[in-house]
Design an enzyme around this catalytic site. Structure first.
Site, PDB file in Angstrom:
ATOM      1  N   CYS A  13      -3.674  -4.171  21.362  1.00 28.22           N
ATOM      2  CA  CYS A  13      -2.435  -3.611  20.810  1.00 28.22           C
ATOM      3  C   CYS A  13      -2.797  -2.276  20.148  1.00 28.22           C
ATOM      4  O   CYS A  13      -3.692  -2.229  19.303  1.00 28.22           O
ATOM      5  CB  CYS A  13      -1.853  -4.567  19.770  1.00 28.22           C
ATOM      6  SG  CYS A  13      -0.710  -3.743  18.642  1.00 28.22           S
ATOM      7  N   CYS A  25       1.348 -10.358  20.305  1.00 26.18           N
ATOM      8  CA  CYS A  25       0.533  -9.720  19.265  1.00 26.18           C
ATOM      9  C   CYS A  25       1.009 -10.240  17.922  1.00 26.18           C
ATOM     10  O   CYS A  25       2.162 -10.014  17.538  1.00 26.18           O
ATOM     11  CB  CYS A  25       0.641  -8.198  19.322  1.00 26.18           C
ATOM     12  SG  CYS A  25      -0.127  -7.438  17.867  1.00 26.18           S
ATOM     13  N   CYS A  29       2.123  -7.364  15.423  1.00 27.78           N
ATOM     14  CA  CYS A  29       3.505  -6.872  15.627  1.00 27.78           C
ATOM     15  C   CYS A  29       4.518  -7.996  15.508  1.00 27.78           C
ATOM     16  O   CYS A  29       5.699  -7.756  15.364  1.00 27.78           O
ATOM     17  CB  CYS A  29       3.684  -6.276  17.025  1.00 27.78           C
ATOM     18  SG  CYS A  29       2.674  -4.865  17.409  1.00 27.78           S
ATOM     19  N   HIS A  56       0.846  -1.197   0.000  1.00 33.52           N
ATOM     20  CA  HIS A  56       0.000   0.000   0.000  1.00 33.52           C
ATOM     21  C   HIS A  56       0.880   1.244   0.000  1.00 33.52           C
ATOM     22  O   HIS A  56       2.119   1.165  -0.099  1.00 33.52           O
ATOM     23  CB  HIS A  56      -1.012  -0.030   1.151  1.00 33.52           C
ATOM     24  CG  HIS A  56      -0.403  -0.082   2.524  1.00 33.52           C
ATOM     25  ND1 HIS A  56       0.445   0.893   2.997  1.00 33.52           N
ATOM     26  CD2 HIS A  56      -0.517  -0.986   3.523  1.00 33.52           C
ATOM     27  CE1 HIS A  56       0.815   0.596   4.228  1.00 33.52           C
ATOM     28  NE2 HIS A  56       0.254  -0.554   4.568  1.00 33.52           N
ATOM     29  N   HIS A  62       4.128   1.383   2.200  1.00 40.72           N
ATOM     30  CA  HIS A  62       5.293   0.675   1.653  1.00 40.72           C
ATOM     31  C   HIS A  62       5.883   1.471   0.486  1.00 40.72           C
ATOM     32  O   HIS A  62       7.095   1.560   0.304  1.00 40.72           O
ATOM     33  CB  HIS A  62       4.897  -0.724   1.161  1.00 40.72           C
ATOM     34  CG  HIS A  62       4.188  -1.539   2.210  1.00 40.72           C
ATOM     35  ND1 HIS A  62       2.910  -2.004   2.051  1.00 40.72           N
ATOM     36  CD2 HIS A  62       4.585  -1.948   3.446  1.00 40.72           C
ATOM     37  CE1 HIS A  62       2.550  -2.678   3.128  1.00 40.72           C
ATOM     38  NE2 HIS A  62       3.552  -2.654   3.995  1.00 40.72           N
ATOM     39  N   LYS A  92      -6.016   6.184  10.885  1.00 43.19           N
ATOM     40  CA  LYS A  92      -5.035   5.133  10.587  1.00 43.19           C
ATOM     41  C   LYS A  92      -5.509   4.354   9.357  1.00 43.19           C
ATOM     42  O   LYS A  92      -6.692   4.078   9.223  1.00 43.19           O
ATOM     43  CB  LYS A  92      -4.937   4.207  11.803  1.00 43.19           C
ATOM     44  CG  LYS A  92      -3.919   3.115  11.658  1.00 43.19           C
ATOM     45  CD  LYS A  92      -3.866   2.309  12.950  1.00 43.19           C
ATOM     46  CE  LYS A  92      -3.309   0.920  12.795  1.00 43.19           C
ATOM     47  NZ  LYS A  92      -2.288   0.598  11.889  1.00 43.19           N
ATOM     48  N   HIS A 123      -2.370  -2.487  16.169  1.00 45.15           N
ATOM     49  CA  HIS A 123      -3.164  -3.397  15.346  1.00 45.15           C
ATOM     50  C   HIS A 123      -4.589  -3.578  15.816  1.00 45.15           C
ATOM     51  O   HIS A 123      -5.379  -4.249  15.152  1.00 45.15           O
ATOM     52  CB  HIS A 123      -2.452  -4.761  15.236  1.00 45.15           C
ATOM     53  CG  HIS A 123      -1.139  -4.655  14.548  1.00 45.15           C
ATOM     54  ND1 HIS A 123       0.044  -4.513  15.244  1.00 45.15           N
ATOM     55  CD2 HIS A 123      -0.820  -4.599  13.240  1.00 45.15           C
ATOM     56  CE1 HIS A 123       1.033  -4.397  14.382  1.00 45.15           C
ATOM     57  NE2 HIS A 123       0.543  -4.440  13.164  1.00 45.15           N
ATOM     58  N   LYS A 144      -7.574  -1.683   6.208  1.00 46.77           N
ATOM     59  CA  LYS A 144      -8.390  -2.290   5.161  1.00 46.77           C
ATOM     60  C   LYS A 144      -9.847  -2.344   5.599  1.00 46.77           C
ATOM     61  O   LYS A 144     -10.757  -2.094   4.816  1.00 46.77           O
ATOM     62  CB  LYS A 144      -7.874  -3.703   4.908  1.00 46.77           C
ATOM     63  CG  LYS A 144      -7.833  -4.044   3.456  1.00 46.77           C
ATOM     64  CD  LYS A 144      -7.194  -5.401   3.292  1.00 46.77           C
ATOM     65  CE  LYS A 144      -7.260  -5.858   1.864  1.00 46.77           C
ATOM     66  NZ  LYS A 144      -6.715  -7.183   1.704  1.00 46.77           N
TER      67      LYS A 144
HETATM   68  O1  ME8 Z   1       7.211  -4.339   9.755  1.00 51.15           O
HETATM   69  N1  ME8 Z   1       3.179   5.351   6.952  1.00 51.15           N
HETATM   70  O2  ME8 Z   1       6.786  -5.079   7.613  1.00 51.15           O
HETATM   71  P1  ME8 Z   1       5.519  -4.194   7.201  1.00 51.15           P
HETATM   72  C1  ME8 Z   1       4.468   5.293   6.597  1.00 51.15           C
HETATM   73  N2  ME8 Z   1       8.314  -7.158   7.975  1.00 51.15           N
HETATM   74  N3  ME8 Z   1       5.122   4.137   6.332  1.00 51.15           N
HETATM   75  C2  ME8 Z   1       4.430   2.993   6.415  1.00 51.15           C
HETATM   76  C3  ME8 Z   1       3.059   2.991   6.769  1.00 51.15           C
HETATM   77  C4  ME8 Z   1       2.433   4.253   7.032  1.00 51.15           C
HETATM   78  N4  ME8 Z   1       1.160   4.346   7.365  1.00 51.15           N
HETATM   79  N5  ME8 Z   1       2.648   1.704   6.782  1.00 51.15           N
HETATM   80  C5  ME8 Z   1       3.729   0.936   6.434  1.00 51.15           C
HETATM   81  C6  ME8 Z   1       7.418  -5.086   8.815  1.00 51.15           C
HETATM   82  N6  ME8 Z   1       4.805   1.702   6.211  1.00 51.15           N
HETATM   83  C7  ME8 Z   1       8.540  -6.105   8.897  1.00 51.15           C
HETATM   84  C8  ME8 Z   1       9.846  -5.407   8.618  1.00 51.15           C
HETATM   85  S1  ME8 Z   1      12.495  -5.350   8.288  1.00 51.15           S
HETATM   86  C9  ME8 Z   1      13.752  -6.311   8.736  1.00 51.15           C
HETATM   87  C10 ME8 Z   1      11.073  -6.246   8.718  1.00 51.15           C
HETATM   88  C11 ME8 Z   1       6.149   1.228   5.805  1.00 51.15           C
HETATM   89  O3  ME8 Z   1       5.021  -4.797   5.946  1.00 51.15           O
HETATM   90  C12 ME8 Z   1       7.222   1.706   6.778  1.00 51.15           C
HETATM   91  O4  ME8 Z   1       8.471   1.590   6.156  1.00 51.15           O
HETATM   92  O5  ME8 Z   1       4.593  -4.055   8.332  1.00 51.15           O
HETATM   93  C13 ME8 Z   1       7.100   0.676   7.879  1.00 51.15           C
HETATM   94  O6  ME8 Z   1       8.216   0.680   8.740  1.00 51.15           O
HETATM   95  C14 ME8 Z   1       6.996  -0.599   7.050  1.00 51.15           C
HETATM   96  O7  ME8 Z   1       6.171  -0.184   5.910  1.00 51.15           O
HETATM   97  C15 ME8 Z   1       6.355  -1.761   7.771  1.00 51.15           C
HETATM   98  O8  ME8 Z   1       6.165  -2.787   6.838  1.00 51.15           O
END
Ligand code: ME8
Length: 512
Positions: free
Chosen positions: A143, A125, A128, A17, A20, A298, A146, A301
């Protein structure tokens, strides 16, 4: 010089989304910028595929975890391709190269006595993928990230002696002169981490006995490596840890780990502790950009307020989508996104400022010089003014990841050319002094070329199109690289007189 930059590896439980997209675009802009400045860049992104969250998502879809991950990981790759992301590598935690690296690190920590077995009970959780303390939960026991109730789990796990790294971490994070200094940015986030660190560290669970979907511990096959440990290690796997020593020595330590604040603790505390335990060099900069909300709430979905990159591309085009998202929110601060705000920014910066500059210049050339670059006296003064304006701040903003400010600098430079056009009143010159008009248009084109070179990291395709439109010579990437290394506009400028001005007159149609 090398430059190694990473995004988080994203969970494959859902498609990418706008959150990312934000981190990945920012990393891409930096990677492109550093390449233009002559760095040997390694830009890594990828997918995080183990753990209970992914196993459950696969189950819901009636798929085997591996089959599900294969399908979902492709969606990330496809999205990054659509957005013209220039990553050098895409890592998946289910790849063989990663298994080898994880097993090696875990074995080293075990042999050093940094991992031990303990019975543990806690609230887990799944969102997380971590145990939460009571104080981490909101009033209802949910949490806060989430909005789900953690589940009470009791397991005998292997633990990592995180507590023994408190002093070493504090030293490296707070002492800028430390040879292993970790620069956590922005400052407010660093202060939060330091504050929390000072309260003390608890040892953390490093394995799970109830999660099958993961990498088995090399010394106890009945347990799998905790998904976060597994995930963080991707950053060294990708640059050859355990496999290619030359590559590893060349790129590690990482220059910038980029992410949002939700996962800063893992990156700035747990990850450096693991690296210290394995006696590996530490990350240089860990940068946490803001977390953003959509229309004030926030993104979720279930609330139906998620924006997908494909929608942004559909509305604005690939390059505009790349630009808008970083131009809109101060990097490092939380921000709110709305379709209205995005469209307003599109119209202001792209349709009315940049787009208007290109189309009015082309129109003048069409009306008076049959869409050819007029033979005229070459005056680079305007181009040099644009360059001066950009040199003042753009370069340092880019190097300091102040991408929204760098976007503002670009707009200021474009405005400078638009103002010059208003001052010259070239449409009057068409009747009174065609030679002067020719020289004016020629100078606008040279100035636009300077803008295009600086736009390249944000909008690679548009910058290339502008380069064609203005009849500039050579491949824009080659010319830009030379320009950033030499730091001067070539004495003959960029656009060549006599050439045809070609390309669309309207780059950014106004959106109503
Ligand atoms: O945490 N605003 O993956 P994830 C800004 N797999 N950035 C956002 C965002 C938002 N609302 N939502 C997501 C994980 N991001 C683990 C990471 S790394 C070794 C493992 C971005 O799919 C932002 O970079 O939940 C956030 O830190 C990341 O997506 C979390 O991605």
């Amino acid at each position: 010089m090398k430059f190694y930059i990473t995004t988080p590896i994203y969970y494959v439980n859902d498609v990418p989304h706008i959150g990312h997209f934000y981190t990945t675009i920012a990393a891409d802009i930096m990677a492109r910028w550093k390449r233009l400045n002559g760095f040997d860049v390694y830009f890594l992104t990828g997918t995080d595929e183990h753990g209970s969250k992914i196993a459950e998502a696969a189950k819901v879809k009636g798929k085997k975890p591996q089959e599900f991950c294969d399908e979902m990981s492709v969606k990330f790759r496809q999205t990054w391709k659509l957005l013209n992301i220039s990553n050098d590598d895409f890592i998946r935690t289910t790849e063989q190269r990663h298994f080898v690296a994880v097993e090696n690190i875990v074995r080293i920590l075990f042999d050093k006595g940094l991992i031990f077995k303990k019975k543990y009970e806690g609230m887990y959780c799944i969102g997380c993928e971590k145990f939460l303390a009571k104080k981490d939960l909101d009033e209802g026991g949910y949490c806060p990230f989430h909005k789900i109730k953690p589940i009470l789990q009791s397991e005998e796990n292997y633990f990592f002696r995180l507590s023994s790294f408190q002093g070493a971490l504090l030293e490296r994070i707070t002492d800028v002169s430390h040879e292993e200094h970790i620069d956590i940015q922005p400052e407010e986030r660093r202060n939060e981490i330091v504050g929390k660190l000072k309260l003390g560290l608890e040892d953390i669970s490093f394995s799970r006995s109830t999660v099958e979907w993961g990498i088995s511990l090399p010394f106890d096959k009945s347990q799998t490596v905790y998904v976060w440990t597994d995930a963080l290690i991707n950053y060294i796997t990708a640059v050859g840890y355990s496999k290619d020593e030359t590559k590893f020595k060349n790129y590690w330590p990482v220059d910038v780990h980029l992410m949002a604040k939700d996962i800063l603790w893992f990156h700035s505390v747990i990850w450096p502790a693991v690296l210290m335990g394995a006696q590996l060099p530490l990350p240089k900069t860990i940068y946490s950009h803001g977390f953003f909300t959509l229309n004030g709430s926030k993104m979720s979905k279930s609330l139906g307020n998620v924006i997908y990159p494909q929608e942004l591309v559909g509305n604005y085009g690939v390059d505009a989508a790349r630009y808008l998202i970083v131009a809109l929110i101060p990097f490092g601060l939380d921000g709110n996104i709305s379709w209205q705000g995005l469209t307003l920014k599109y119209n202001t910066d792209l349709a009315n400022n940049l787009g208007n500059l290109i189309s009015r210049t082309l129109k003048m050339a069409e009306k008076n010089f049959n869409l050819k670059i007029p033979q005229a006296f070459l005056n680079l003064e305007l181009a040099k003014n644009v360059e001066k304006k950009l040199k003042e701040t753009f370069i340092s903003n880019m190097n300091n990841l102040q991408l929204h400010k760098a976007a503002e600098d670009l707009q200021d430079a474009i405005t400078l050319v638009n103002i010059q056009i208003e001052t010259d009143v070239p449409w009057k010159l068409a009747k009174t002094n065609k030679n002067k008009l020719a020289a004016c248009i020629y100078s606008y084109l040279q100035a636009i070329d300077v803008v295009a070179i600086h736009l390249l990291s944000f909008m690679p395709n548009i910058a290339e199109k502008i380069w064609q439109i203005t009849g500039a010579s050579g491949n824009i990437n080659d010319v830009a690289r030379k320009y950033f290394i030499n730091g001067v506009i070539p004495k003959d400028g960029f656009s060549v007189s006599g050439r045809d001005l070609q390309g669309p007159k309207i780059l950014f149609p106004r959106i109503l």
